[in-house]
Scaffold this motif. Structure first.
Motif, short mmCIF file in Angstrom:
data_model
loop_
_atom_site.label_atom_id
_atom_site.label_comp_id
_atom_site.label_asym_id
_atom_site.label_seq_id
_atom_site.Cartn_x
_atom_site.Cartn_y
_atom_site.Cartn_z
N ALA A 16 -18.93 63.07 -5.46
CA ALA A 16 -20.21 63.52 -6.02
C ALA A 16 -20.24 65.05 -6.16
CB ALA A 16 -21.36 63.04 -5.14
N VAL A 17 -19.74 65.73 -5.15
CA VAL A 17 -19.69 67.20 -5.20
C VAL A 17 -18.82 67.67 -6.36
CG1 VAL A 17 -18.82 69.25 -4.00
CG2 VAL A 17 -20.25 67.59 -2.78
N ARG A 18 -17.67 67.03 -6.55
CA ARG A 18 -16.80 67.42 -7.66
C ARG A 18 -17.50 67.24 -9.01
NH1 ARG A 18 -12.87 64.92 -4.36
NH2 ARG A 18 -13.03 62.96 -5.52
N SER A 19 -18.23 66.14 -9.17
CA SER A 19 -18.94 65.90 -10.43
C SER A 19 -20.01 66.96 -10.68
CB SER A 19 -19.58 64.51 -10.41
OG SER A 19 -18.59 63.50 -10.38
N ILE A 20 -20.78 67.26 -9.65
CA ILE A 20 -21.85 68.25 -9.80
C ILE A 20 -21.27 69.64 -10.07
CG2 ILE A 20 -23.67 69.48 -8.53
CD1 ILE A 20 -24.21 66.75 -7.11
N ASP A 21 -20.25 70.03 -9.31
CA ASP A 21 -19.68 71.37 -9.48
C ASP A 21 -18.98 71.50 -10.83
OD1 ASP A 21 -20.68 71.85 -7.00
OD2 ASP A 21 -18.78 72.41 -6.07
N THR A 22 -18.36 70.43 -11.30
CA THR A 22 -17.72 70.46 -12.62
C THR A 22 -18.76 70.70 -13.71
OG1 THR A 22 -15.91 69.02 -11.95
CG2 THR A 22 -16.39 69.14 -14.30
N ASP A 23 -19.90 70.04 -13.61
CA ASP A 23 -20.97 70.24 -14.59
C ASP A 23 -21.48 71.68 -14.54
OD1 ASP A 23 -23.20 69.29 -16.44
OD2 ASP A 23 -24.34 70.02 -14.72
N ILE A 24 -21.70 72.21 -13.34
CA ILE A 24 -22.19 73.58 -13.21
C ILE A 24 -21.22 74.57 -13.83
CG2 ILE A 24 -22.74 75.41 -11.55
CD1 ILE A 24 -23.78 73.18 -9.68
N LYS A 25 -19.94 74.40 -13.56
CA LYS A 25 -18.93 75.31 -14.12
C LYS A 25 -18.86 75.18 -15.64
CE LYS A 25 -16.09 75.38 -9.94
NZ LYS A 25 -14.83 74.92 -9.30
N SER A 26 -19.03 73.96 -16.15
CA SER A 26 -18.96 73.77 -17.61
C SER A 26 -20.12 74.45 -18.33
CB SER A 26 -18.96 72.27 -17.94
OG SER A 26 -20.25 71.69 -17.76
N GLN A 27 -21.20 74.72 -17.60
CA GLN A 27 -22.35 75.41 -18.18
C GLN A 27 -22.47 76.86 -17.69
OE1 GLN A 27 -24.07 74.07 -20.55
NE2 GLN A 27 -23.13 72.04 -20.38
N ASN A 28 -21.34 77.40 -17.24
CA ASN A 28 -21.29 78.81 -16.79
C ASN A 28 -22.34 79.12 -15.74
OD1 ASN A 28 -19.13 79.57 -18.59
ND2 ASN A 28 -20.64 79.54 -20.26
N GLY A 29 -22.54 78.14 -14.83
CA GLY A 29 -23.44 78.35 -13.71
C GLY A 29 -24.91 78.21 -14.05
N TYR A 30 -25.22 77.75 -15.25
CA TYR A 30 -26.62 77.60 -15.67
C TYR A 30 -27.42 78.89 -15.50
CZ TYR A 30 -26.15 72.51 -16.16
OH TYR A 30 -25.79 71.25 -16.57
N GLY A 31 -26.78 80.01 -15.67
CA GLY A 31 -27.49 81.28 -15.64
C GLY A 31 -27.65 81.90 -14.25
N PHE A 32 -27.13 81.24 -13.22
CA PHE A 32 -27.22 81.81 -11.87
C PHE A 32 -25.99 82.65 -11.57
CE2 PHE A 32 -30.09 78.14 -11.44
CZ PHE A 32 -31.18 78.76 -10.84
#
Length: 426
Positions: free
Chosen positions: A410-426
């Motif tokens: 689950a962590v890998r899936s979430i972190d992969t999404d965050i990285k694919s969106q350049n951290g969502y602006g954070f």
């Protein structure tokens, strides 16, 4: 009633939605010369909710001549699709409601502008009814929901089980002992955790338990990773207990969704929300206990943050939209909404006037629980992915999957999404 604190699910075809959006999104002078401001809600099919909105709109329109609010209602199941399609076509209405946890995604995507309501108004609201993304307020709501454990006083007394209080809730050991005793004394399944439900319920209901145990959906300090919070030792301990609750037969996922098994006295304890309290009161009466959540180690927690109002980024009449929202947050309207829908008013004054939530009202305990224990879901644009990933992992664990590998995935899936969106602006 299935309370609308639960995230709307897509459902209407884009072709049909776009046809309606192109028409609804055009704010223009009405025949009387006032500026027409379109307002979308997810409330189609809820006559009580719509009646309160119609009262507010009618009284606002009658109070001045500069603006005229025009309401359009969508079924909850198709609402998010309608907003997304309208945003793509640049046809969003000026005013739109949204489920609290999805707001950061819409703000990040450029759908919304800062709300711009007075600080004095925002400061009067329950914290979980004000939607902030990266320190800026984009939404605010009339009400919140809260979770509790329903019990019968007579059942706890008969089984020599201590009644917990907000100042001294059950510890995990006490809770385990209670459900073990109840199972041994007539309840085949003593606890209804609501596990037959699906969608946003899983994050809304069970991530507060995870947080009470010391874990979380994501590291809220950075909003850049779930590592160590969703798969750390505290999270593993919580999910091991969660899995064991089903293995032990304390809980199951057979349904039905709702609170009917508690009303029928087929379960002794029901982890449920304020939206089921009115029916429980009618059936159980003075024997009903509205108990605080269990302290799993780091203090009790419950979910917070429900449907709220925002203003679209391209609104041509933002001043009028703000004037309407400011008008709509009068305590009398918040009380009317709360008593119609049996939800917690977002101001102290509105709660004090409520037949359910005043200091002497039968559901006042929910106000106490919300103020003391409510925690909003993470204010990140990545939340929709976090929520769906959490639901899948928790359901797999409930069904017997190994805890640590499931949380790691689950962590890998979430972190992969965050990285694919350049951290969502954070």
């Amino acid at each position: 009633m299935k309370r609308k604190s639960i995230l709307a699910v897509a459902g209407l075809s884009a072709v049909l939605v776009l046809g309606g959006c192109a028409r609804a999104g055009q704010d223009s002078p009405s025949s009387g010369g006032s500026s027409e401001i379109t307002m979308w809600t997810h409330s189609a099919g809820n006559p009580g909710e719509l009646a309160v909105y119609q009262r507010i709109i009618s009284e606002f329109n009658a109070s001045q001549t500069q603006y005229r609010i025009v309401q359009q209602n969508f079924p909850q199941g198709s609402y998010n699709d309608a907003v997304t399609a309208a945003a793509t076509a640049h046809k969003l209405p000026c005013l739109l409601d949204m489920d609290g946890p999805v707001m950061p995604n819409w703000a990040w995507a450029g759908y919304l502008q800062p709300l711009g309501l007075p600080d004095s108004l925002l400061d009067s609201l329950l914290p979980t009814t004000v939607g902030r993304y990266k320190g800026t307020v984009y939404s605010a709501g009339y009400w919140d929901a809260a979770l509790s454990i329903f019990a019968r006083k007579s059942v706890l007394d008969r089984n020599n089980i201590r009644t917990p209080t907000v100042d001294k809730p059950w510890t995990l050991d006490e809770f385990d002992a209670a459900v073990t005793t109840l199972k041994a004394n007539g309840y085949r399944t003593p606890l209804d955790l609501g596990a037959a439900d699906k969608g946003e319920w899983w994050s809304y209901a069970y991530s507060p338990m995870l947080q009470s145990a010391g874990g979380d959906l994501i590291n809220r300090d950075t909003m850049k990773t779930a590592a160590g919070t969703l798969n750390g030792p505290d999270a593993v301990r919580f999910f091991t207990w969660f899995q064991q609750a089903f293995k032990n037969g304390w809980a199951d996922n057979t349904g039905p969704v709702g609170n009917q098994r508690f009303i029928d006295d087929k379960v002794a304890l029901s982890y449920t929300g304020v939206w089921n309290a009115k029916d429980a009161l009618a059936s159980v009466g003075n024997d009903l206990l509205i108990l605080p959540p269990v302290d799993l180690g780091k203090g009790p927690k419950i979910g917070g943050g429900s449907w709220q109002w925002g203003i679209s980024a391209g609104c041509k009449n933002a001043d009028g939209a703000r004037a309407y929202l400011k008008f709509s947050f009068q305590d009398k309207y918040l009380t009317a909404f709360a008593d119609s829908q049996v939800v917690i008013p977002s101001t102290t004054a509105a709660a004090a006037a409520s037949k359910y939530f005043s200091d002497t009202g039968p559901l006042h305990q929910f106000v106490v629980l919300s103020r003391k224990f409510a925690l909003a879901r993470p204010a990140t644009p990545g939340y929709p992915v976090i929520s769906s990933t959490f639901e899948k992992a928790a359901k797999d664990i409930m069904s017997g999957a190994d805890v640590q590998p499931t949380l790691d995935a689950a962590v890998r899936s979430i972190d992969t999404d965050i990285k694919s969106q350049n951290g969502y602006g954070f």
